[in-house]
Motif scaffolding. Structure first.
Motif, short mmCIF file in Angstrom:
data_model
loop_
_atom_site.label_atom_id
_atom_site.label_comp_id
_atom_site.label_asym_id
_atom_site.label_seq_id
_atom_site.Cartn_x
_atom_site.Cartn_y
_atom_site.Cartn_z
N LEU A 110 0.83 -1.21 0.00
CA LEU A 110 0.00 0.00 0.00
C LEU A 110 0.87 1.26 0.00
N PHE A 111 1.90 1.24 0.87
CA PHE A 111 2.78 2.42 0.94
C PHE A 111 3.49 2.62 -0.39
N VAL A 112 3.92 1.51 -1.03
CA VAL A 112 4.63 1.64 -2.30
C VAL A 112 3.69 2.23 -3.35
N VAL A 113 2.44 1.73 -3.38
CA VAL A 113 1.49 2.22 -4.39
C VAL A 113 1.21 3.70 -4.15
N VAL A 114 0.97 4.06 -2.86
CA VAL A 114 0.68 5.47 -2.56
C VAL A 114 1.91 6.32 -2.89
N GLY A 115 3.08 5.80 -2.57
CA GLY A 115 4.31 6.54 -2.86
C GLY A 115 4.48 6.75 -4.34
N TRP A 116 4.13 5.71 -5.11
CA TRP A 116 4.25 5.81 -6.56
C TRP A 116 3.28 6.86 -7.09
N ALA A 117 2.07 6.91 -6.46
CA ALA A 117 1.06 7.86 -6.94
C ALA A 117 1.37 9.28 -6.50
N LEU A 118 1.88 9.45 -5.30
CA LEU A 118 2.05 10.81 -4.76
C LEU A 118 3.46 11.35 -4.93
N GLY A 119 4.41 10.50 -5.21
CA GLY A 119 5.79 10.95 -5.36
C GLY A 119 6.60 10.71 -4.09
N LEU A 132 0.15 2.88 11.21
CA LEU A 132 0.58 3.13 9.83
C LEU A 132 -0.62 3.05 8.88
N LEU A 133 -1.44 2.02 9.07
CA LEU A 133 -2.57 1.82 8.15
C LEU A 133 -3.57 2.98 8.26
N ILE A 134 -3.94 3.32 9.51
CA ILE A 134 -4.97 4.35 9.67
C ILE A 134 -4.44 5.71 9.25
N TYR A 135 -3.16 5.97 9.53
CA TYR A 135 -2.66 7.30 9.15
C TYR A 135 -2.67 7.46 7.64
N ILE A 136 -2.27 6.40 6.94
CA ILE A 136 -2.23 6.55 5.48
C ILE A 136 -3.66 6.60 4.92
N THR A 137 -4.57 5.83 5.53
CA THR A 137 -5.98 5.90 5.10
C THR A 137 -6.51 7.32 5.30
N TRP A 138 -6.21 7.86 6.47
CA TRP A 138 -6.65 9.21 6.85
C TRP A 138 -6.12 10.24 5.85
N MET A 139 -4.84 10.07 5.47
CA MET A 139 -4.25 11.07 4.59
C MET A 139 -4.72 10.91 3.14
N ILE A 140 -4.91 9.66 2.68
CA ILE A 140 -5.28 9.53 1.26
C ILE A 140 -6.78 9.61 1.04
#
Lengths: 333, 430
Positions: B17-26, B359-367
């Motif tokens: 998930l982090f890799v995908v989000v990182g790929w999408a957001l930079g 980690l999961l909730i923070y990234i969910t919250w941010m995206i």
């Protein structure tokens, strides 16, 4: 005399208004605690939701060209808003709390679930209404009532707004109705029995499911009333009642959880304490300024205005330490 | 499926998930998200100690985070020479003396029974002592605050020390406040404790927001220095602007990870040891634990303070990283309930679960903000096409979506995974 009227306007009237809102909100909290044994944290947001329901109804009524001669439309639609909010409250119980209760979840789990409900309600309100403020008085005027005091040398008048007067009348009607319901009707007696001892109530043949439903109906209706009254007094915004959920809980706990009349007393106690704590007491002493042995400071408030919210909490802590189940011996989990 | 395998799979999924989000957001954005989510993981560990180990219902996390932030601001912000050159320090010293005198007075009043003052008279004397102490303190602090805010440099400024010292001080300050709070509140039942801690965090917020002389209140303090090189420092050494942000944040991340690893190691060891066993015994049945000779109130105070230390450090790290201390930006939803959702979803009582949940909730919250925006744009485009008109103010509405998403997540978690995604493993010795 002018100073006394200033005191009356700023402490007595403001305290009654604030206390009424706290009391009506705290009755709902205390009833839910009495019957279901958990602190319903989403109560503040149920109040906000009720206010938004009333707001929508008012907008719809005005769009249909319906106007009321003397009363603000927002107040006239209040009974309908109460019915709607009661239905939504029943739905919330069915969707969120009933499944957890059926599983035998602890009260703590229900409390956390009620935080989930808080977030969902707030999220939905913000999604549809944005995070700005709305007013019930865009098209109508908020009437200010001034009562002159027939005494010599008095220039100040006793001031309050029409919604504030209506709010106090509505609170009295609600409290009397609730009192009659709880003491005279069969269902009300069943509710009190269940609040006292849920197991005993069930084995003596009381329909506990019906009592739970009635509790949510009353709590939802009163939440809509408190929320609308608050929104009529100030402005409507998504965190309208979320910000006062702490004093409301304080009122319910101070009065003893599970005791509706304790909640009313607690609500007024906290309302008056808050207004009295931020009142500038120096004003009252001003007429005697010449004869005092020391110079009168410009402001003598017990706490600065910014700390108004802390008053409720200090009272809460003091009461909890001095009498842990509230003034009127409340229930415990 | 064993819990170990399940958590391995979940962490692998999180990594993806982090890799995908990182790929999408930079890379720059994901490095920012990583630092913040690991700082939140530290806070979640703190709550996991309090709630997962000890069963304490702390709803005052926001207050602890604010204290940590105030501490790091005070320690690491450059010295305000104008304040130290004015009358301010002297006046503050007097206020501090008044405060100490007040405490002495109250302490004395509580021991009035030694002088033969008993019963109702003792309560009366104690109340009187509180009132006198409050008046004495107010009489000193009010002019001092007014003077500092107008003529004494505006606020006290910082001490100009290293930020890591500020983080430690954040932990110490949170511990001190938690001790006092715990002394007052821990005797209360669970739901009373929740309300009481909410109240205390609101008081802390009101104080820090309005004590302009100490924290600059809503005027905010910035820039707060970093313990690691800032992007600007790297740029001065010839690193390109885009890269400098990534490297600087990675440097900060390394420091956060070290602190998290140390905290995790200690907390995990404590869980397995006799101390952790005793805590679980108290959590599961405090009456039985008390009858076995455990001092329940004392242990609960201990765990409340320890958890608050981690919260204070986490709050300090967050403020350091954002470089701005704004007491007005703290909200119960973002700083208390968010962390509760992290621990409940991750798995209360299991440290891996708490970190995973954070980690999961923070990234969910941010995206959920950009995702909601994309969804709304799509709906709006569709509804415009069929002639219903678009959704107004998509941007501000989408940013509110995350509150709703958080509520849905915790509701689903309570219904379908009440013990969390990585639940506590109850070891039974044969």
């Amino acid at each position: 005399m002018n100073e006394l009227i200033f005191f009356f306007n700023n402490v007595m009237i403001a305290g009654v208004v604030l206390g009424s809102i706290y009391a009506v909100g705290a009755i709902g909290v205390t009833l839910i605690f009495g019957i279901l044994r958990f602190a319903h944290f989403a109560h503040g947001d149920m109040m906000t939701m009720g206010a938004f329901v009333a707001f929508l109804l008012m907008t719809a009524f005005q769009a249909m060209g319906f106007t009321t001669p003397f009363l603000p439309t927002g107040f006239v639609v209040l009974p309908i808003a109460m019915v709607f909010t009661a239905i939504i409250a029943l739905g919330i119980d069915k969707g969120f709390y009933a499944p957890l209760r059926a599983r035998g979840a602890r009260p703590v789990t229900l409390l956390i679930a009620s935080i989930g409900v808080t977030l969902i309600i707030q999220g939905l309100i913000r999604l549809f209404f944005g995070s700005g403020t709305w007013s019930f008085f865009e098209t109508e005027q908020k009437q200010l009532i001034r009562i002159p005091v027939p005494l010599e040398g008095v220039t100040r008048t006793i001031n309050f707004t029409q919604p504030q007067l209506l709010m106090i009348v509505a609170t009295i009607i609600a409290v009397v109705a609730l009192h009659l319901f709880l003491t005279r009707s069969r269902l009300g007696k069943a509710m009190r029995a269940m609040a006292d001892n849920a197991d005993l109530a069930q084995v003596s043949g009381i329909n506990t499911k019906l009592v739970v439903r009635v509790t949510w109906i009353i709590a939802g209706g009163l939440a809509a009333m408190a929320g609308t009254m608050l929104a009529l007094d100030v402005n409507l915004k998504p965190d309208l009642a979320f910000n006062i959920v702490l004093p409301i809980f304080a009122a319910a706990i101070v009065g003893g959880l599970g005791k509706p009349f304790g909640a009313i007393a607690g609500g007024y106690l906290i309302g008056f304490a808050e207004t009295a704590a931020i009142f500038n007491w120096s004003v009252l002493a001003r007429p005697f300024a010449g004869s005092l042995p020391f110079e009168l400071p410009a402001t003598v408030a017990i706490v600065p205005t910014e700390y108004k919210l802390t008053v409720a909490f200090v009272i809460l802590v003091v009461v909890l330490l001095w009498r842990p189940t509230g003034i009127f011996k409340g229930a415990s989990t | 499926m064993s819990v170990a395998r399940r958590s391995l799979l979940l962490f692998a999924g999180l990594f993806v998930l982090f890799v995908v989000v990182g790929w999408a957001l930079g890379a720059a954005n994901i490095s920012l998200l990583l630092v913040q989510s690991f700082a939140y993981a530290l806070v979640a560990l703190g709550l996991n100690i309090q709630w997962g180990y000890g069963g304490l219902f702390n709803f005052g996390i926001m207050g602890m985070l604010m204290l940590g932030g105030a501490a790091v601001t005070f320690i690491s912000y450059p010295v305000n020479a104008q304040f130290w050159g004015s009358e301010g320090p002297l006046m503050l010293g007097k206020a501090l003396m008044a405060l100490l005198a007040g405490f002495l007075l109250i302490w004395g009043a509580r021991r009035a029974d030694r002088l033969g003052i008993k019963g109702k008279w003792k309560s009366f004397v104690t109340v009187l002592a509180w009132i006198v102490a409050y008046i004495v303190y107010r009489s000193q602090i009010d002019p001092a605050a007014a003077y500092i805010e107008s003529a004494g440099g505006g606020w006290v400024g910082g001490l100009g020390l290293h930020p890591v010292l500020g983080w430690l001080f954040g932990g110490v300050l949170a511990a001190g406040v938690a001790y006092v709070v715990g002394k007052i509140c821990l005797g209360l039942r669970t739901d009373y404790l929740a309300i009481a801690t909410i109240g205390i965090s609101e008081i802390i917020r009101a104080l820090l927001k309005n004590m302009d002389w100490l924290t600059r209140g809503t005027l905010t303090v910035s820039p707060i220095p970093w313990p690691t090189p800032l992007p600007q420092d790297l740029q001065a050494q010839g690193v390109s602007i885009a890269d400098s942000f990534i490297y600087a944040r990675l440097g900060f991340l390394a420091l956060v990870l070290i602190i998290l690893a140390i905290a995790f190691f200690l907390v995990q060891r404590a869980y397995g040891g006799p101390w952790g066993r005793m805590m679980r015994a108290i959590r599961d049945n405090h009456i039985a634990a008390a009858s076995m000779g455990k001092d329940v109130t004392r242990r609960q105070l201990e765990i409340f303070v320890l958890g608050s230390v981690l919260m204070g450090i986490g709050g300090a790290i967050l403020v350091s990283f954002q470089q701005i201390y704004d007491p007005g930006s703290y909200q119960p939803i973002n700083h208390t309930f968010l962390i509760w959702v992290m621990v409940i979803v991750g798995g209360a009582g299991n440290n891996w679960g708490a970190v995973f949940g954070a980690l999961l909730i923070y990234i969910t919250w941010m995206i959920s903000d950009p995702v909601a925006q994309a969804v709304m744009n799509a709906i709006s485009g569709w509804s415009t096409d069929i002639g219903w008109g678009g959704i107004p103010e998509i941007q501000s509405r989408a940013s509110q979506m995350r509150v709703f998403v958080l509520g849905v997540v915790i509701t689903i978690a309570l219904r379908y995974a009440p013990r969390g995604l990585i639940p506590e493993v109850v070891r039974r010795e044969a």
